[in-house]
Enzyme design. Structure first.
Site, short mmCIF file in Angstrom:
data_model
loop_
_atom_site.label_atom_id
_atom_site.label_comp_id
_atom_site.label_asym_id
_atom_site.label_seq_id
_atom_site.Cartn_x
_atom_site.Cartn_y
_atom_site.Cartn_z
N ASP A 268 0.85 -1.19 0.00
CA ASP A 268 0.00 0.00 0.00
C ASP A 268 0.89 1.24 0.00
OD1 ASP A 268 -3.21 0.30 0.58
OD2 ASP A 268 -2.09 2.10 1.14
N ASN A 297 4.09 2.53 -4.38
CA ASN A 297 3.08 2.85 -5.37
C ASN A 297 2.77 1.60 -6.17
OD1 ASN A 297 2.60 3.59 -8.44
ND2 ASN A 297 1.84 5.33 -7.25
N ALA A 298 1.51 1.25 -6.29
CA ALA A 298 1.12 -0.01 -6.92
C ALA A 298 1.58 -0.12 -8.37
CB ALA A 298 -0.40 -0.17 -6.85
N ASP A 318 -6.91 -4.57 -5.58
CA ASP A 318 -8.08 -3.90 -5.00
C ASP A 318 -7.82 -2.38 -4.90
OD1 ASP A 318 -10.57 -3.51 -3.85
OD2 ASP A 318 -9.89 -3.99 -1.82
N CYS A 358 -14.05 -0.62 -7.88
CA CYS A 358 -15.15 -0.01 -7.12
C CYS A 358 -15.61 1.28 -7.78
CB CYS A 358 -14.73 0.23 -5.67
SG CYS A 358 -13.31 1.32 -5.47
#
Length: 414
Positions: A268, A297-298, A318, A358
């Site tokens: 994360d 950072n993803a 996610d 989302c």
């Protein structure tokens, strides 16, 4: 409420309401009563309820009114309510019904955290209520709900419906919505009710048998992501080997994966979130997997590791919502494709990918198509194991697409 309390909506707005939606955008309002028009920056006591008519004068119902939001009207009844007292009675009955409908979901389970009210999906636009153990969190997301009377009804109804299951009821305003809707500055400054003289705003709750810390004054949304509860369990059923949880937040997926995997790495960008994740790991000493946390950072991490040949058996993606508006959808789809493409490159044959979106502006079909495009680009055969959404305490209303915002695909990458 009389003729002064009537809003006239355009044909487009009226048709949306007749199709079962409950929103009327400001651009679809043809006329408002004089006392509902608020000049920019002016302080005015605008009406909270308006009767909604079409351009022919046919009544469509009663709506909550916001003088500031682009969603100016939120329909609460297809009937004309004659007073605010009638609305408050409706609020109490729907709140009670929402809680009762969720009781069968959690009876006999090892979960004591749930969403009790999901806004439009429960006929209560702008109201969110979440329960974490015996601590209940309320969010009022509309100017029309920002009143002493509404807070009293919500608090009393929650106390009566939950009984000893609740010890503290606290309001937690959403900072962005507070600014947009110009909500009361003192909202959330003190608990709405507490059984104790010194209310505890921190607790530990259980989700699928795992323990998690909760702090009503910290974290995103109301503090946790209860909508992923059932997807956490699904991911754990399929997960194996070495696992990577990207955008782990406070470790929700990672700790569930630790039940079935040998090693889990949670990533994360937020150091504060990872500190909570580590604390949550400490609450669950029975987990056998080695669990590590990484602040990164993803996108950068996935790019570096996929190019370096780093491999995993299970990967969960996610990320936060990439599309906060319709204009952002194209960029969001590029972001989803990039993340999924990198993850597929990193999975060993037979690996499991649990990928989520989302962003309610990105449809389920669009999300699945972009994941399929990523599979084609990397030349991997990908089988759909499960297509999932939000947990059952986040119901979907077919005529309100925004209630179906969470998409979760469980995939086998061959």
């Amino acid at each position: 409420m009389g003729e002064a309390g009537v809003a006239v909506v355009s044909r487009r707005g009226a048709e949306r309401l007749r199709r079962g939606h409950v929103w009327v955008y400001r651009s679809d309002i043809a006329a408002l009563p004089a006392d509902a028009i608020v000049e920019a920056g002016a302080e005015a006591d605008a009406p909270r309820l308006l009767t909604v008519n079409d351009t022919r004068g046919v009544a469509l119902g009663t709506a909550l009114y916001s003088p500031y939001s682009e969603i100016a009207l939120r329909l609460i009844s297809t009937e004309v309510l004659e007073s605010e007292a009638a609305w408050l009675g409706l609020l109490a009955s729907r709140l009670k019904a929402a809680i009762e409908q969720r009781q069968p979901i959690f009876t006999g389970t090892d979960t004591d955290a749930s969403r009790l009210v999901f806004s439009e999906a429960d006929g209560l636009p702008g109201l969110i209520v979440d329960k974490y153990g015996r601590l209940v969190v309320v969010q009022l997301l509309s100017k029309a709900l920002d009143s002493v009377a509404v807070r009293i009804v919500v608090t009393e109804t929650l106390r009566a419906a939950l009984g000893p299951e609740v010890s503290v009821i606290v309001e937690r305003p959403d900072p962005r919505i507070r600014e947009l809707e110009k909500l009361s500055a003192d909202a959330g400054s003190a608990p709405l009710w507490s059984a104790e003289e010194e209310p505890l705003l921190k607790t530990v709750f259980r989700l699928n048998g795992l323990a998690f810390h909760y702090d009503a004054a910290a974290g995103q949304k109301t503090g946790a992501f209860l909508d992923q509860r059932e997807n956490y369990s699904a991911a754990a059923r399929y997960a194996h080997g070495e696992a990577l949880d990207v955008c782990t937040y406070q470790g929700g997926f990672a700790l569930h994966l630790a039940q079935t995997c040998s090693r889990v790495t949670g990533v994360d960008v937020s150091h504060a979130s990872l500190e909570v994740a580590e604390s949550n790991l400490g609450l669950n000493p029975h987990l056998k997997a080695q669990v590590d946390w990484m602040e990164a950072n993803a996108f950068d991490l996935l790019k570096d590791w996929s190019e370096a040949g780093t491999k995993f058996d299970t990967i969960v993606l996610d990320p936060p919502a990439f599309a906060k508006s319709k204009r952002a959808v194209e960029g969001a789809l590029r972001g989803y494709k990039e993340m999924n493409l990198r993850a597929m490159k990193m999975l060993r044959p037979g690996g499991v990918l649990v990928t989520n979106s989302c962003s309610h502006h990105v449809s389920g079909a669009e999300f699945q198509a972009v994941v399929a495009a990523a599979a084609g680009d990397v030349g991997r055969r990908v089988r759909l194991l499960e297509r999932r959404g939000a947990a059952a305490d986040h119901p979907v209303v077919l005529t309100i697409p925004e209630t179906e915002y969470l998409k979760c695909l469980v995939l086998k990458v061959e």
